[in-house]
Design an enzyme around this catalytic site. Structure first.
Site, PDB file in Angstrom:
ATOM      1  N   CYS A  23       0.844  -1.199   0.000  1.00 32.84           N
ATOM      2  CA  CYS A  23       0.000   0.000   0.000  1.00 32.84           C
ATOM      3  C   CYS A  23       0.879   1.249   0.000  1.00 32.84           C
ATOM      4  O   CYS A  23       2.049   1.192   0.393  1.00 32.84           O
ATOM      5  CB  CYS A  23      -0.887  -0.017   1.241  1.00 32.84           C
ATOM      6  SG  CYS A  23      -1.905   1.453   1.472  1.00 32.84           S
ATOM      7  N   THR A  26       0.661   3.508   2.096  1.00 36.58           N
ATOM      8  CA  THR A  26       1.030   3.677   3.501  1.00 36.58           C
ATOM      9  C   THR A  26       2.290   2.891   3.817  1.00 36.58           C
ATOM     10  O   THR A  26       3.179   3.366   4.536  1.00 36.58           O
ATOM     11  CB  THR A  26      -0.120   3.235   4.414  1.00 36.58           C
ATOM     12  OG1 THR A  26      -1.273   4.015   4.128  1.00 36.58           O
ATOM     13  CG2 THR A  26       0.247   3.413   5.878  1.00 36.58           C
ATOM     14  N   HIS A  44       5.197   4.798   2.621  1.00 38.80           N
ATOM     15  CA  HIS A  44       5.529   5.902   3.526  1.00 38.80           C
ATOM     16  C   HIS A  44       6.360   5.395   4.704  1.00 38.80           C
ATOM     17  O   HIS A  44       7.342   6.026   5.106  1.00 38.80           O
ATOM     18  CB  HIS A  44       4.256   6.569   4.049  1.00 38.80           C
ATOM     19  CG  HIS A  44       3.525   7.388   3.036  1.00 38.80           C
ATOM     20  ND1 HIS A  44       4.105   8.420   2.342  1.00 38.80           N
ATOM     21  CD2 HIS A  44       2.240   7.326   2.597  1.00 38.80           C
ATOM     22  CE1 HIS A  44       3.223   8.970   1.524  1.00 38.80           C
ATOM     23  NE2 HIS A  44       2.085   8.315   1.657  1.00 38.80           N
ATOM     24  N   HIS A  72      -0.907  -4.356   5.676  1.00 43.18           N
ATOM     25  CA  HIS A  72      -2.298  -4.511   6.125  1.00 43.18           C
ATOM     26  C   HIS A  72      -3.240  -5.023   5.036  1.00 43.18           C
ATOM     27  O   HIS A  72      -4.432  -5.170   5.286  1.00 43.18           O
ATOM     28  CB  HIS A  72      -2.836  -3.185   6.686  1.00 43.18           C
ATOM     29  CG  HIS A  72      -2.779  -2.038   5.744  1.00 43.18           C
ATOM     30  ND1 HIS A  72      -1.803  -1.069   5.814  1.00 43.18           N
ATOM     31  CD2 HIS A  72      -3.559  -1.695   4.692  1.00 43.18           C
ATOM     32  CE1 HIS A  72      -1.995  -0.180   4.853  1.00 43.18           C
ATOM     33  NE2 HIS A  72      -3.066  -0.541   4.156  1.00 43.18           N
ATOM     34  N   GLU A  73      -2.748  -5.321   3.846  1.00 37.78           N
ATOM     35  CA  GLU A  73      -3.606  -5.842   2.775  1.00 37.78           C
ATOM     36  C   GLU A  73      -3.247  -7.311   2.551  1.00 37.78           C
ATOM     37  O   GLU A  73      -2.129  -7.611   2.137  1.00 37.78           O
ATOM     38  CB  GLU A  73      -3.391  -5.033   1.493  1.00 37.78           C
ATOM     39  CG  GLU A  73      -3.723  -3.556   1.649  1.00 37.78           C
ATOM     40  CD  GLU A  73      -3.432  -2.744   0.390  1.00 37.78           C
ATOM     41  OE1 GLU A  73      -3.130  -3.351  -0.666  1.00 37.78           O
ATOM     42  OE2 GLU A  73      -3.499  -1.499   0.449  1.00 37.78           O
ATOM     43  N   CYS A 114     -13.803   5.715  13.648  1.00 39.83           N
ATOM     44  CA  CYS A 114     -13.616   5.424  15.068  1.00 39.83           C
ATOM     45  C   CYS A 114     -12.526   6.315  15.655  1.00 39.83           C
ATOM     46  O   CYS A 114     -11.443   6.465  15.067  1.00 39.83           O
ATOM     47  CB  CYS A 114     -13.238   3.952  15.232  1.00 39.83           C
ATOM     48  SG  CYS A 114     -12.619   3.489  16.868  1.00 39.83           S
ATOM     49  N   ASP A 169      -3.748  12.398 -14.621  1.00 39.90           N
ATOM     50  CA  ASP A 169      -2.586  12.029 -13.808  1.00 39.90           C
ATOM     51  C   ASP A 169      -1.360  12.650 -14.463  1.00 39.90           C
ATOM     52  O   ASP A 169      -1.402  13.073 -15.627  1.00 39.90           O
ATOM     53  CB  ASP A 169      -2.426  10.509 -13.728  1.00 39.90           C
ATOM     54  CG  ASP A 169      -1.540  10.080 -12.568  1.00 39.90           C
ATOM     55  OD1 ASP A 169      -2.078   9.846 -11.465  1.00 39.90           O
ATOM     56  OD2 ASP A 169      -0.306   9.996 -12.749  1.00 39.90           O
ATOM     57  N   ARG A 210       0.265   5.387 -15.960  1.00 37.23           N
ATOM     58  CA  ARG A 210      -0.934   5.124 -15.164  1.00 37.23           C
ATOM     59  C   ARG A 210      -2.200   5.515 -15.916  1.00 37.23           C
ATOM     60  O   ARG A 210      -3.253   4.899 -15.720  1.00 37.23           O
ATOM     61  CB  ARG A 210      -0.824   5.834 -13.813  1.00 37.23           C
ATOM     62  CG  ARG A 210       0.156   5.107 -12.884  1.00 37.23           C
ATOM     63  CD  ARG A 210       0.289   5.703 -11.518  1.00 37.23           C
ATOM     64  NE  ARG A 210       0.939   4.749 -10.620  1.00 37.23           N
ATOM     65  CZ  ARG A 210       1.351   5.044  -9.393  1.00 37.23           C
ATOM     66  NH1 ARG A 210       1.192   6.264  -8.924  1.00 37.23           N
ATOM     67  NH2 ARG A 210       1.918   4.115  -8.651  1.00 37.23           N
TER      68      ARG A 210
END
Length: 347
Positions: A39, A41, A44, A64-65, A108, A196, A201
């Site tokens: 990702c 993220t 980063h 996290h994927e 949240c 873009d 892309r």
């Protein structure tokens, strides 16, 4: 077991041997991970930019994927069983704040992100709370099932209002912008414009359904939109780049009474003409974060399982787990869509 670990502050990460998980804690399931995706993220964190330096506390297992299969069910788990093919929501929410209790768990107040605030999925076995696990339709292949977290961002952004027959501009064709193009096409949008800075892309955007491509700077997107829409502007703008000029342009591209979904994260404050470009035009603005829990997951599972959406062209690189640094280099170059790592090659 093998894991990709952000062990120290600074650029980079390492493939390490870490203790193997053998049991599922109370309320968790233990997953044998099959495919993971890199990702923005993760990039980063790997690059250790200012955001990562202010948020992440090494050592932390990244990622996290994912998709994988449950190999053990912890005590207290009732909705899942061994053998289930699953993916997971990257936002670990508390379940008891005002937002969680009123159907807004995606914002949240106590959210933790796997691979950022707590150990993530870039490893062979991953223990995940039952509430964060999504059982996949078996018709969705593992290399696609691991893409649902970012695909869900695009579904959430696009489905803030009606899409069927609507004109749409997608600004920014990174992976989530590309998913946005695919979602708009799948849900019956009319004409779809895509912009873009990268020709590479934009060509991917065309493969998943964009009608008109604009390379920025240079191509006159605003003139083309006005010409195509009889001077009105588009019904819907998905701003996925976070570039301040694109955010400003999003307000100008939307027709009076149109809507703008803002998902790109700007690196600095953005000046907007609130009166002329928002208030007097009667625009509806939506700030979009994550996925609506769990409505978005249900929608995208249906789209994927029933072949109503084509995201295969967005997955441009499928690499062995140990080659994660090559994946990060591809992210840095911009010459990729989504990069998926095959965790089964970690042994």
């Amino acid at each position: 077991m093998k894991a990709i670990v952000k062990s120290l502050a600074g650029e980079g990460a390492t493939l390490q041997d870490v203790p193997t998980l053998t049991t599922a804690p109370f309320g968790h399931v233990l997953i044998k991970v099959q495919s993971v995706a890199i990702c923005g993220t993760d990039f980063h964190v790997y690059s250790w930019d200012a955001w990562a330096a202010g948020r992440v506390k090494p050592p932390v297992i990244m990622g996290h994927e994912f998709s994988g299969t449950i190999v053990e069910v912890g005590e207290g788990v009732t909705s899942l069983k061994v053998g289930d093919f699953v993916s997971g929501e990257s936002h670990k929410v508390c379940g008891h704040c005002l937002q969680c209790r009123t159907g807004q768990g995606h914002v949240c107040r106590n959210t933790q992100i796997f691979g950022v605030d707590t150990d993530g999925c870039f490893r062979e076995f991953f223990a995940v709370p039952e509430a964060s696990v999504i059982k996949n339709d078996p018709r969705i292949p593992p290399h696609i099932a691991c893409l649902q977290d970012p695909l869900g961002n695009a579904v959430h952004a696009a489905m803030q209002g009606e899409l069927a027959g609507r004109s749409v501009a997608v600004l920014g064709c990174g992976p989530i912008g590309l998913f946005g193009v695919a979602v708009c096409r799948a849900l019956g949008a009319g004409v779809v414009f895509a912009s873009d800075t990268s020709r590479y892309r934009l060509e991917l955007a065309q493969k998943v359904g964009a009608d008109h491509l604009f390379q920025i700077p240079g191509d006159d997107l605003e003139a083309a939109v006005l010409d195509t829409t009889d001077g009105q502007g588009v019904d819907v703008v998905l701003e996925m780049s976070g570039a301040p000029p694109a955010i400003q342009q999003a307000m100008r591209l939307a027709r009076p009474g149109g809507r703008v979904s803002l998902m790109g994260i700007p690196s600095r404050p953005v000046e907007l003409r609130i009166s002329e470009d928002i208030i007097f035009k009667g625009l509806t603005l939506h700030g979009v974060v994550g996925r609506r829990l769990y409505e978005t997951w249900t929608t995208m599972q249906s789209l994927l399982a029933n072949n109503r959406i084509n995201v295969e062209p967005i997955l441009t690189h499928h690499l062995p787990f140990a080659d994660f640094e090559q994946g990060m280099d591809l992210m840095r170059s911009g010459q990729c869509g989504k990069v998926v790592l095959d965790v089964s090659t970690a042994d």
